[in-house]
Design a protein around this motif. Structure first.
Motif, PDB file in Angstrom:
ATOM      1  N   PHE A   1       0.838  -1.200   0.000  1.00 28.00           N
ATOM      2  CA  PHE A   1       0.000   0.000   0.000  1.00 28.00           C
ATOM      3  C   PHE A   1       0.874   1.253   0.000  1.00 28.00           C
ATOM      4  O   PHE A   1       0.660   2.178  -0.792  1.00 28.00           O
ATOM      5  CB  PHE A   1      -0.909  -0.016   1.236  1.00 28.00           C
ATOM      6  CG  PHE A   1      -1.981   1.034   1.237  1.00 28.00           C
ATOM      7  CD1 PHE A   1      -3.249   0.753   0.759  1.00 28.00           C
ATOM      8  CD2 PHE A   1      -1.728   2.308   1.732  1.00 28.00           C
ATOM      9  CE1 PHE A   1      -4.250   1.725   0.765  1.00 28.00           C
ATOM     10  CE2 PHE A   1      -2.713   3.278   1.740  1.00 28.00           C
ATOM     11  CZ  PHE A   1      -3.984   2.989   1.257  1.00 28.00           C
ATOM     12  N   GLU A   2       1.874   1.273   0.863  1.00 30.85           N
ATOM     13  CA  GLU A   2       2.747   2.438   0.965  1.00 30.85           C
ATOM     14  C   GLU A   2       3.625   2.611  -0.278  1.00 30.85           C
ATOM     15  O   GLU A   2       3.894   3.739  -0.696  1.00 30.85           O
ATOM     16  CB  GLU A   2       3.618   2.340   2.223  1.00 30.85           C
ATOM     17  CG  GLU A   2       2.828   2.412   3.531  1.00 30.85           C
ATOM     18  CD  GLU A   2       2.295   3.800   3.834  1.00 30.85           C
ATOM     19  OE1 GLU A   2       1.397   4.263   3.089  1.00 30.85           O
ATOM     20  OE2 GLU A   2       2.761   4.404   4.812  1.00 30.85           O
ATOM     21  N   GLU A   3       4.077   1.509  -0.839  1.00 36.17           N
ATOM     22  CA  GLU A   3       4.849   1.603  -2.085  1.00 36.17           C
ATOM     23  C   GLU A   3       4.011   2.245  -3.192  1.00 36.17           C
ATOM     24  O   GLU A   3       4.501   3.086  -3.950  1.00 36.17           O
ATOM     25  CB  GLU A   3       5.326   0.210  -2.514  1.00 36.17           C
ATOM     26  CG  GLU A   3       6.451  -0.344  -1.640  1.00 36.17           C
ATOM     27  CD  GLU A   3       6.779  -1.802  -1.939  1.00 36.17           C
ATOM     28  OE1 GLU A   3       7.831  -2.265  -1.466  1.00 36.17           O
ATOM     29  OE2 GLU A   3       5.975  -2.481  -2.626  1.00 36.17           O
TER      30      GLU A   3
ATOM     31  N   LEU B   1       5.498   8.002   4.623  1.00 40.83           N
ATOM     32  CA  LEU B   1       5.372   6.562   4.424  1.00 40.83           C
ATOM     33  C   LEU B   1       5.911   5.775   5.615  1.00 40.83           C
ATOM     34  O   LEU B   1       6.797   6.236   6.332  1.00 40.83           O
ATOM     35  CB  LEU B   1       6.092   6.144   3.144  1.00 40.83           C
ATOM     36  CG  LEU B   1       5.611   6.829   1.860  1.00 40.83           C
ATOM     37  CD1 LEU B   1       6.375   6.301   0.653  1.00 40.83           C
ATOM     38  CD2 LEU B   1       4.110   6.648   1.657  1.00 40.83           C
ATOM     39  N   TYR B   2       5.381   4.568   5.782  1.00 31.91           N
ATOM     40  CA  TYR B   2       5.679   3.725   6.950  1.00 31.91           C
ATOM     41  C   TYR B   2       6.598   2.557   6.599  1.00 31.91           C
ATOM     42  O   TYR B   2       6.803   1.659   7.407  1.00 31.91           O
ATOM     43  CB  TYR B   2       4.352   3.188   7.490  1.00 31.91           C
ATOM     44  CG  TYR B   2       4.337   2.859   8.963  1.00 31.91           C
ATOM     45  CD1 TYR B   2       4.473   3.856   9.923  1.00 31.91           C
ATOM     46  CD2 TYR B   2       4.149   1.554   9.403  1.00 31.91           C
ATOM     47  CE1 TYR B   2       4.421   3.568  11.276  1.00 31.91           C
ATOM     48  CE2 TYR B   2       4.108   1.246  10.760  1.00 31.91           C
ATOM     49  CZ  TYR B   2       4.242   2.254  11.690  1.00 31.91           C
ATOM     50  OH  TYR B   2       4.193   1.958  13.024  1.00 31.91           O
ATOM     51  N   ILE B   3       7.167   2.567   5.404  1.00 32.49           N
ATOM     52  CA  ILE B   3       7.945   1.433   4.917  1.00 32.49           C
ATOM     53  C   ILE B   3       9.160   1.184   5.818  1.00 32.49           C
ATOM     54  O   ILE B   3      10.008   2.054   6.001  1.00 32.49           O
ATOM     55  CB  ILE B   3       8.394   1.668   3.465  1.00 32.49           C
ATOM     56  CG1 ILE B   3       7.164   1.786   2.560  1.00 32.49           C
ATOM     57  CG2 ILE B   3       9.295   0.547   2.980  1.00 32.49           C
ATOM     58  CD1 ILE B   3       7.478   2.203   1.139  1.00 32.49           C
TER      59      ILE B   3
ATOM     60  N   ARG C   1       2.223   9.906  10.488  1.00 35.59           N
ATOM     61  CA  ARG C   1       2.655   8.747   9.692  1.00 35.59           C
ATOM     62  C   ARG C   1       1.649   7.640  10.025  1.00 35.59           C
ATOM     63  O   ARG C   1       1.923   6.710  10.773  1.00 35.59           O
ATOM     64  CB  ARG C   1       4.084   8.354  10.088  1.00 35.59           C
ATOM     65  CG  ARG C   1       4.790   7.456   9.069  1.00 35.59           C
ATOM     66  CD  ARG C   1       6.215   7.122   9.527  1.00 35.59           C
ATOM     67  NE  ARG C   1       7.027   8.290   9.776  1.00 35.59           N
ATOM     68  CZ  ARG C   1       7.666   9.000   8.836  1.00 35.59           C
ATOM     69  NH1 ARG C   1       7.586   8.615   7.570  1.00 35.59           N
ATOM     70  NH2 ARG C   1       8.385  10.059   9.157  1.00 35.59           N
ATOM     71  N   ASP C   2       0.469   7.734   9.411  1.00 33.17           N
ATOM     72  CA  ASP C   2      -0.690   7.038   9.972  1.00 33.17           C
ATOM     73  C   ASP C   2      -1.474   6.154   9.005  1.00 33.17           C
ATOM     74  O   ASP C   2      -2.606   5.774   9.302  1.00 33.17           O
ATOM     75  CB  ASP C   2      -1.660   8.068  10.572  1.00 33.17           C
ATOM     76  CG  ASP C   2      -2.250   9.014   9.517  1.00 33.17           C
ATOM     77  OD1 ASP C   2      -1.704   9.091   8.387  1.00 33.17           O
ATOM     78  OD2 ASP C   2      -3.258   9.677   9.821  1.00 33.17           O
ATOM     79  N   HIS C   3      -0.914   5.792   7.871  1.00 30.20           N
ATOM     80  CA  HIS C   3      -1.673   4.941   6.933  1.00 30.20           C
ATOM     81  C   HIS C   3      -1.724   3.486   7.404  1.00 30.20           C
ATOM     82  O   HIS C   3      -2.723   2.799   7.201  1.00 30.20           O
ATOM     83  CB  HIS C   3      -1.043   4.952   5.531  1.00 30.20           C
ATOM     84  CG  HIS C   3      -0.706   6.304   5.009  1.00 30.20           C
ATOM     85  ND1 HIS C   3       0.225   6.511   3.998  1.00 30.20           N
ATOM     86  CD2 HIS C   3      -1.169   7.538   5.344  1.00 30.20           C
ATOM     87  CE1 HIS C   3       0.315   7.797   3.744  1.00 30.20           C
ATOM     88  NE2 HIS C   3      -0.511   8.442   4.551  1.00 30.20           N
ATOM     89  N   ALA C   4      -0.633   3.011   7.988  1.00 32.81           N
ATOM     90  CA  ALA C   4      -0.516   1.577   8.300  1.00 32.81           C
ATOM     91  C   ALA C   4      -1.359   1.156   9.497  1.00 32.81           C
ATOM     92  O   ALA C   4      -1.866   0.041   9.533  1.00 32.81           O
ATOM     93  CB  ALA C   4       0.951   1.225   8.552  1.00 32.81           C
TER      94      ALA C   4
ATOM     95  N   TYR D   1      12.754   3.351   5.743  1.00 37.89           N
ATOM     96  CA  TYR D   1      13.651   3.254   4.589  1.00 37.89           C
ATOM     97  C   TYR D   1      13.599   4.509   3.718  1.00 37.89           C
ATOM     98  O   TYR D   1      14.552   4.814   2.998  1.00 37.89           O
ATOM     99  CB  TYR D   1      13.284   2.048   3.719  1.00 37.89           C
ATOM    100  CG  TYR D   1      13.383   0.713   4.428  1.00 37.89           C
ATOM    101  CD1 TYR D   1      14.194   0.539   5.554  1.00 37.89           C
ATOM    102  CD2 TYR D   1      12.670  -0.388   3.972  1.00 37.89           C
ATOM    103  CE1 TYR D   1      14.277  -0.678   6.194  1.00 37.89           C
ATOM    104  CE2 TYR D   1      12.760  -1.620   4.600  1.00 37.89           C
ATOM    105  CZ  TYR D   1      13.559  -1.760   5.715  1.00 37.89           C
ATOM    106  OH  TYR D   1      13.634  -2.970   6.341  1.00 37.89           O
ATOM    107  N   LYS D   2      12.474   5.206   3.762  1.00 34.45           N
ATOM    108  CA  LYS D   2      12.309   6.414   2.958  1.00 34.45           C
ATOM    109  C   LYS D   2      12.607   7.637   3.811  1.00 34.45           C
ATOM    110  O   LYS D   2      12.915   7.543   4.996  1.00 34.45           O
ATOM    111  CB  LYS D   2      10.879   6.477   2.414  1.00 34.45           C
ATOM    112  CG  LYS D   2      10.476   5.264   1.580  1.00 34.45           C
ATOM    113  CD  LYS D   2      11.272   5.178   0.297  1.00 34.45           C
ATOM    114  CE  LYS D   2      10.819   4.009  -0.566  1.00 34.45           C
ATOM    115  NZ  LYS D   2      11.590   3.918  -1.828  1.00 34.45           N
ATOM    116  N   GLY D   3      12.483   8.816   3.191  1.00 37.73           N
ATOM    117  CA  GLY D   3      12.697  10.048   3.925  1.00 37.73           C
ATOM    118  C   GLY D   3      11.572  10.332   4.901  1.00 37.73           C
ATOM    119  O   GLY D   3      10.594   9.584   4.990  1.00 37.73           O
TER     120      GLY D   3
END
Length: 342
Positions: A36-38, A55-57, A81-84, A255-257
C-alpha cells in the motif's frame, strides 16, 4: 559470499510462543502495509496524492506486533505517519486510499488527507499533524475508559522528535500520577525529520525518559513483531491490573525520507542496508518458509492478491467524487459531527 540479509533470513526461526496463524497474520498485514505504501509513493510522484505524505515502509512490525497483543476495544492514536495503523486494525483500505486522494468516500470524508486518518468503528483516533499533540489526547482517551470502569486501554504512538515537546512530559506525569491505562510508544526511527537522535538528545535510550516519572519502561527491537508483541502484552497486563501507564521505545527504521519531499541525504547507503538486512516483512516471510508453514508459490500468490487489492483501492479512489463545496460547512461542530456520535 552471502549478503547480511541472506544470512539473517537463513537463520530466521519461529518463536515457539507464536503459532503459524499468528505469523501468517503478521505477514499478510505487513505485506499489505508495504505494498500500500509503495503504491502511495508512486501515486505521489504522479501527483495523484498531494500535500504531505509520510510513508511507513520499514516500520510495519511496530503496528502488527501491537495489534496481535491487544484486544478489540483497545484504542489507538498516532501522529501523521498514519496509513498503516488503520490497515492493521481492519479499516477498509479503499477508504484510506480515497482519503489520500482527498475524496468524499475517504475514511475522513476527504477532510483529512494523508495526515488525518480516523476510524472510530475500528478504534483508531487519528492521525494528528501537530508534533506531540496526540500524546495528551491518548492519555485522555485512556482516562475515559478508566472512568467508565472497563478494562480497555489506549496505545499512544509518537515519533522520537515528539519527546522534545512539553506536552509529552505533562502527559507522562499526569498518566503516572492518576494510573491511567495508556501505553506510550516512541517509534524511534533514528531521525526527527532529518536530525538524528544523537544530535538532539543527551539520552539516546529514550525509554529511560520514563524514569523521571517512575514509569515502567522498555526499549524494544521493533524490527521484530515478536518483540513488539511481548512488550505490548506486558504493558497491557499492567494497565488492565490498574498499575497505570508504560513507556515503550520501539527501535525501528524508515527506509524512505521523513516525507515524500525528503531525499534523506543525511543517511549513508550502508546505514540503510544494515536495517534492510533486518527487514520485518522478510523476517516473517522466511520463518513461514523455514518452518514449512508456507511455500514460495503460496507467498507469491498472496503478494499477487495484495497487489491486486491495492490496485482496486486506487480504482475506487480515482472513481470517487471530491467533496462538494457545501460539505466544507459540515462536521464542524460536535453536535453535527457524525464520527463522534454514538
Amino acid at each position: 559470499m552471502a549478503s547480511a540479509k541472506d544470512q539473517s533470513n537463513a537463520t530466521a526461526k519461529a518463536n515457539e510462543k507464536f503459532s503459524k496463524e499468528t505469523y501468517s497474520t503478521w505477514y499478510e498485514q505487513m505485506l499489505l502495509m508495504r505494498r500500500f505504501e509503495e503504491k502511495c509513493g508512486q501515486l505521489y510522484g504522479q501527483q495523484k496524492i498531494r500535500g504531505f505524505c509520510h510513508l511507513y515502509i520499514g516500520q510495519e512490525a511496530c503496528v502488527a506486533g501491537a495489534v496481535s497483543a491487544l484486544k478489540r476495544g483497545d484504542k489507538y492514536i498516532t501522529a501523521y505517519r498514519d496509513h498503516a495503523h488503520p490497515l492493521a486494525l481492519g479499516s477498509d483500505p479503499k477508504k484510506i486510499m480515497a482519503e489520500l486522494y482527498g475524496k468524499a468516500t475517504g475514511i475522513s470524508k476527504g477532510n483529512g488527507g494523508s495526515m488525518h486518518m480516523f476510524d472510530k468503528e475500528n478504534h483508531f483516533y487519528g492521525g494528528h499533524g501537530i508534533v506531540g499533540g496526540q500524546v495528551p489526547l491518548g492519555a485522555g482517551i485512556a482516562f475515559a475508559d478508566m472512568y467508565k470502569g472497563n478494562d480497555n486501554l489506549c496505545v499512544t504512538y509518537m515519533g522520537d522528535g515528539a519527546v522534545r515537546q512539553g506536552a509529552f512530559h505533562e502527559a507522562l506525569n499526569m498518566a503516572m500520577t492518576m494510573k491511567i491505562p495508556v501505553i506510550f510508544v516512541i517509534e524511534n526511527n533514528g531521525y526527527a525529520m532529518g536530525t538524528s537522535v544523537s544530535r538532539t538528545s543527551n539520552m539516546t535510550n529514550l525509554s529511560q525518559l520514563g524514569e523521571a516519572y517512575d514509569m515502567p519502561n522498555e526499549s524494544v527491537d521493533a524490527m521484530l513483531p515478536e518483540e513488539v508483541h511481548g512488550a505490548v502484552e506486558r504493558a497491557a497486563k499492567r494497565a488492565r491490573a490498574g498499575e497505570g501507564p508504560s513507556l515503550l521505545e520501539f527501535r525501528t527504521y524508515r527506509y524512505k525520507g521523513h516525507s515524500m519531499s525528503d531525499p534523506a541525504k543525511y543517511r549513508t547507503k550502508e546505514e540503510v542496508a544494515e536495517y534492510r538486512a533486518k527487514d520485518p516483512v522478510e523476517h516473517v516471510k522466511n520463518i513461514l518458509l523455514n518452518e514449512g508453514w508456507a511455500t514460495e508459490e503460496e507467498l507469491k500468490e498472496l503478494d499477487k492478491k495484495i497487489k491486486a487489492e491495492v490496485l482496486e483501492c486506487v480504482k475506487f479512489a480515482e472513481e470517487s467524487p471530491f467533496p462538494t463545496a457545501d460539505q466544507a460547512l459540515q462536521n464542524v461542530y460536535a453536535e453535527d459531527y457524525e464520527i463522534m456520535q454514538d
